[in-house]
Design a protein around this motif. Structure first.
Motif, PDB file in Angstrom:
ATOM      1  N   MET A  68       0.839  -1.192   0.000  1.00 31.30           N
ATOM      2  CA  MET A  68       0.000   0.000   0.000  1.00 31.30           C
ATOM      3  C   MET A  68       0.877   1.246   0.000  1.00 31.30           C
ATOM      4  O   MET A  68       1.957   1.254   0.581  1.00 31.30           O
ATOM      5  CB  MET A  68      -0.925  -0.009   1.233  1.00 31.30           C
ATOM      6  CG  MET A  68      -2.048  -1.029   1.125  1.00 31.30           C
ATOM      7  SD  MET A  68      -3.246  -0.949   2.481  1.00 31.30           S
ATOM      8  CE  MET A  68      -2.336  -1.814   3.771  1.00 31.30           C
ATOM      9  N   ASP A  69       0.401   2.294  -0.648  1.00 38.14           N
ATOM     10  CA  ASP A  69       1.160   3.529  -0.775  1.00 38.14           C
ATOM     11  C   ASP A  69       0.751   4.535   0.302  1.00 38.14           C
ATOM     12  O   ASP A  69      -0.393   4.545   0.759  1.00 38.14           O
ATOM     13  CB  ASP A  69       0.915   4.146  -2.154  1.00 38.14           C
ATOM     14  CG  ASP A  69       1.383   3.250  -3.290  1.00 38.14           C
ATOM     15  OD1 ASP A  69       2.441   2.611  -3.123  1.00 38.14           O
ATOM     16  OD2 ASP A  69       0.682   3.179  -4.317  1.00 38.14           O
ATOM     17  N   HIS A  70       1.692   5.388   0.662  1.00 32.53           N
ATOM     18  CA  HIS A  70       1.410   6.446   1.621  1.00 32.53           C
ATOM     19  C   HIS A  70       0.393   7.419   1.041  1.00 32.53           C
ATOM     20  O   HIS A  70       0.505   7.858  -0.114  1.00 32.53           O
ATOM     21  CB  HIS A  70       2.703   7.176   1.985  1.00 32.53           C
ATOM     22  CG  HIS A  70       2.504   8.289   2.951  1.00 32.53           C
ATOM     23  ND1 HIS A  70       2.295   9.600   2.551  1.00 32.53           N
ATOM     24  CD2 HIS A  70       2.470   8.312   4.315  1.00 32.53           C
ATOM     25  CE1 HIS A  70       2.159  10.369   3.606  1.00 32.53           C
ATOM     26  NE2 HIS A  70       2.263   9.623   4.701  1.00 32.53           N
ATOM     27  N   VAL A  71      -0.610   7.779   1.833  1.00 36.04           N
ATOM     28  CA  VAL A  71      -1.655   8.711   1.406  1.00 36.04           C
ATOM     29  C   VAL A  71      -1.512  10.048   2.119  1.00 36.04           C
ATOM     30  O   VAL A  71      -1.436  11.101   1.496  1.00 36.04           O
ATOM     31  CB  VAL A  71      -3.058   8.120   1.643  1.00 36.04           C
ATOM     32  CG1 VAL A  71      -4.150   9.155   1.358  1.00 36.04           C
ATOM     33  CG2 VAL A  71      -3.266   6.867   0.793  1.00 36.04           C
ATOM     34  N   THR A  72      -1.473  10.008   3.447  1.00 39.71           N
ATOM     35  CA  THR A  72      -1.339  11.243   4.225  1.00 39.71           C
ATOM     36  C   THR A  72      -0.940  10.894   5.649  1.00 39.71           C
ATOM     37  O   THR A  72      -0.986   9.720   6.044  1.00 39.71           O
ATOM     38  CB  THR A  72      -2.659  12.040   4.218  1.00 39.71           C
ATOM     39  OG1 THR A  72      -2.440  13.336   4.785  1.00 39.71           O
ATOM     40  CG2 THR A  72      -3.742  11.331   5.009  1.00 39.71           C
ATOM     41  N   ASP A  73      -0.548  11.891   6.402  1.00 46.61           N
ATOM     42  CA  ASP A  73      -0.241  11.723   7.823  1.00 46.61           C
ATOM     43  C   ASP A  73      -1.355  12.330   8.655  1.00 46.61           C
ATOM     44  O   ASP A  73      -1.999  13.310   8.251  1.00 46.61           O
ATOM     45  CB  ASP A  73       1.088  12.390   8.175  1.00 46.61           C
ATOM     46  CG  ASP A  73       2.269  11.719   7.507  1.00 46.61           C
ATOM     47  OD1 ASP A  73       2.275  10.481   7.431  1.00 46.61           O
ATOM     48  OD2 ASP A  73       3.172  12.440   7.043  1.00 46.61           O
ATOM     49  N   LEU A  74      -1.589  11.761   9.818  1.00 44.64           N
ATOM     50  CA  LEU A  74      -2.591  12.259  10.746  1.00 44.64           C
ATOM     51  C   LEU A  74      -1.914  12.690  12.035  1.00 44.64           C
ATOM     52  O   LEU A  74      -1.082  11.960  12.583  1.00 44.64           O
ATOM     53  CB  LEU A  74      -3.629  11.181  11.064  1.00 44.64           C
ATOM     54  CG  LEU A  74      -4.474  10.633   9.918  1.00 44.64           C
ATOM     55  CD1 LEU A  74      -5.394   9.534  10.439  1.00 44.64           C
ATOM     56  CD2 LEU A  74      -5.276  11.741   9.252  1.00 44.64           C
ATOM     57  N   GLU A  75      -2.284  13.875  12.523  1.00 40.97           N
ATOM     58  CA  GLU A  75      -1.832  14.329  13.830  1.00 40.97           C
ATOM     59  C   GLU A  75      -2.869  13.910  14.860  1.00 40.97           C
ATOM     60  O   GLU A  75      -4.072  14.154  14.693  1.00 40.97           O
ATOM     61  CB  GLU A  75      -1.673  15.847  13.847  1.00 40.97           C
ATOM     62  CG  GLU A  75      -0.614  16.363  12.873  1.00 40.97           C
ATOM     63  CD  GLU A  75       0.782  15.865  13.218  1.00 40.97           C
ATOM     64  OE1 GLU A  75       1.089  15.760  14.431  1.00 40.97           O
ATOM     65  OE2 GLU A  75       1.554  15.585  12.290  1.00 40.97           O
ATOM     66  N   LEU A  76      -2.421  13.241  15.921  1.00 43.68           N
ATOM     67  CA  LEU A  76      -3.316  12.737  16.946  1.00 43.68           C
ATOM     68  C   LEU A  76      -3.266  13.632  18.179  1.00 43.68           C
ATOM     69  O   LEU A  76      -2.249  14.297  18.434  1.00 43.68           O
ATOM     70  CB  LEU A  76      -2.921  11.302  17.326  1.00 43.68           C
ATOM     71  CG  LEU A  76      -2.907  10.283  16.178  1.00 43.68           C
ATOM     72  CD1 LEU A  76      -2.403   8.945  16.679  1.00 43.68           C
ATOM     73  CD2 LEU A  76      -4.295  10.143  15.564  1.00 43.68           C
ATOM     74  N   PRO A  77      -4.353  13.664  18.964  1.00 41.68           N
ATOM     75  CA  PRO A  77      -4.339  14.446  20.204  1.00 41.68           C
ATOM     76  C   PRO A  77      -3.174  14.035  21.102  1.00 41.68           C
ATOM     77  O   PRO A  77      -2.814  12.856  21.174  1.00 41.68           O
ATOM     78  CB  PRO A  77      -5.687  14.100  20.837  1.00 41.68           C
ATOM     79  CG  PRO A  77      -6.557  13.724  19.687  1.00 41.68           C
ATOM     80  CD  PRO A  77      -5.650  13.018  18.712  1.00 41.68           C
ATOM     81  N   GLY A  78      -2.585  15.004  21.757  1.00 40.33           N
ATOM     82  CA  GLY A  78      -1.467  14.718  22.637  1.00 40.33           C
ATOM     83  C   GLY A  78      -0.124  14.705  21.936  1.00 40.33           C
ATOM     84  O   GLY A  78       0.895  14.359  22.548  1.00 40.33           O
ATOM     85  N   GLY A  79      -0.101  15.057  20.654  1.00 41.92           N
ATOM     86  CA  GLY A  79       1.165  15.133  19.943  1.00 41.92           C
ATOM     87  C   GLY A  79       1.555  13.881  19.194  1.00 41.92           C
ATOM     88  O   GLY A  79       2.660  13.821  18.632  1.00 41.92           O
ATOM     89  N   ALA A  81     -12.310   8.044  13.006  1.00 41.44           N
ATOM     90  CA  ALA A  81     -13.031   9.208  12.493  1.00 41.44           C
ATOM     91  C   ALA A  81     -12.179   9.988  11.490  1.00 41.44           C
ATOM     92  O   ALA A  81     -12.676  10.430  10.440  1.00 41.44           O
ATOM     93  CB  ALA A  81     -13.455  10.114  13.641  1.00 41.44           C
ATOM     94  N   ALA A  82     -10.896  10.154  11.780  1.00 40.73           N
ATOM     95  CA  ALA A  82     -10.013  10.886  10.869  1.00 40.73           C
ATOM     96  C   ALA A  82      -9.801  10.121   9.572  1.00 40.73           C
ATOM     97  O   ALA A  82      -9.735  10.720   8.488  1.00 40.73           O
ATOM     98  CB  ALA A  82      -8.669  11.161  11.547  1.00 40.73           C
ATOM     99  N   THR A  83      -9.703   8.812   9.656  1.00 38.66           N
ATOM    100  CA  THR A  83      -9.513   8.013   8.445  1.00 38.66           C
ATOM    101  C   THR A  83     -10.759   8.025   7.572  1.00 38.66           C
ATOM    102  O   THR A  83     -10.677   8.077   6.341  1.00 38.66           O
ATOM    103  CB  THR A  83      -9.131   6.570   8.817  1.00 38.66           C
ATOM    104  OG1 THR A  83      -8.029   6.580   9.723  1.00 38.66           O
ATOM    105  CG2 THR A  83      -8.733   5.776   7.578  1.00 38.66           C
TER     106      THR A  83
END
Length: 285
Positions: free
Chosen positions: A1-12, A89-91
């Motif tokens: 699978m290819d990289h799509v995007t990065d997600l920032e999670l609560p708490g850093g 939810a973010a995905t």
């Protein structure tokens, strides 16, 4: 699978969304939720096989798994709610933007199916169907070796409480996991209710509010999610149309016998069967 995007999670924290494109505007999109301690890269062959069938796939590492950081620790603690409310939810939001207008399906493997159900019971979601693969309840009464299973699950919860995390990467089960998640999971195994902790709100989500087509798959050679375990989880979906299916390697098909993990690396015709069900389910959803 290819990289799509990065997600920032609560708490850093951070994690990455990866995917395999396939199909077009009228074809479904699968959001794949992994098993406990399993990185999304493990599902690459299955995702590629679905893409060949015209089904796009997106997957995200749960916090501390795969490429996600930081690892679970006494300071980096979370439970089912964080996975449901933040990661899933973010995905889903990424899927809606990347594949606008296409039908969305949550596909949970093992523990990932539990997280999918928590998300669907807790959110007004655009998801149109749910697939559970080898996904059952850890409730001890759903297993042949009942008392052994009960002792093992409670041991995991106790170790996580004492150390501040479960060192599954060293103990050979489940990867490194946070103590809250293991507390909730051990309670689930002990009592049979998937009780989620959201601050002062400690309760099992209203799974009856999920009204979707559901495919619940029991895998051959799978002591981690035997039929009774799968039934115990699926039985919570009283508002859904649940189709149960037992899956084994077809006679004459090359590849190792199916079990809790093999299907993801050697899917064979199984990917086509899942894709066909997705199309039927999303047409009538």
């Amino acid at each position: 699978m290819d990289h799509v995007t990065d997600l920032e999670l609560p708490g850093g924290g951070r994690t990455s969304v990866v995917g395999a494109d396939g199909g077009g505007a009228d074809d479904p999109v699968v959001i794949l939720l992994p098993a406990l301690g399993v990185a999304t890269g493990y599902y690459g062959p299955f995702a590629a096989a679905l893409a060949v069938e015209g089904v796009a796939v997106l997957a995200t590492d749960f916090p501390g798994q795969g490429t996600s950081r930081p690892l679970a620790s006494r300071r980096n603690d979370f439970g089912y709610a964080a996975l449901s409310d933040h990661v899933v939810a973010a995905t889903v939001a990424v899927a809606r933007e990347r594949h606008a207008g296409r039908s969305l399906v949550l596909l949970g493997h093992s523990f990932g199916g539990q997280v999918a159900m928590v998300h669907l019971a807790s959110h007004d979601s655009p998801v149109q169907a749910l697939v559970l693969i080898g996904s059952g309840s850890p409730y001890w009464r759903g297993y042949d070796r009942r008392r052994t299973l009960l002792a093992q699950t409670q041991f995991i919860g106790a170790v996580a409480a004492l150390r501040g995390h479960w060192p599954g990467d060293r103990m050979g089960f489940g990867g490194r996991q946070p103590r809250q998640l293991m507390r909730e999971w051990a309670r689930f195994a002990r009592r049979g209710g998937l009780v989620v902790e959201r601050g002062d709100d400690v309760a099992e989500p209203d799974f009856a509010r999920i009204e979707l087509p559901v495919l619940a798959i029991t895998l051959d050679n799978d002591p981690l999610a035997p039929q009774a375990s799968v039934d115990n989880l699926a039985d919570k979906l009283t508002g859904s149309r649940v189709e149960h299916r037992f899956v084994t390697r077809p006679d004459g098909e090359d590849g190792p016998a199916f079990d809790h993990f093999v299907w993801a690396r050697h899917p064979g015709a199984f990917a086509g069967e899942v894709a066909a069900w997705l199309r039927r389910a999303t047409r009538v959803a």
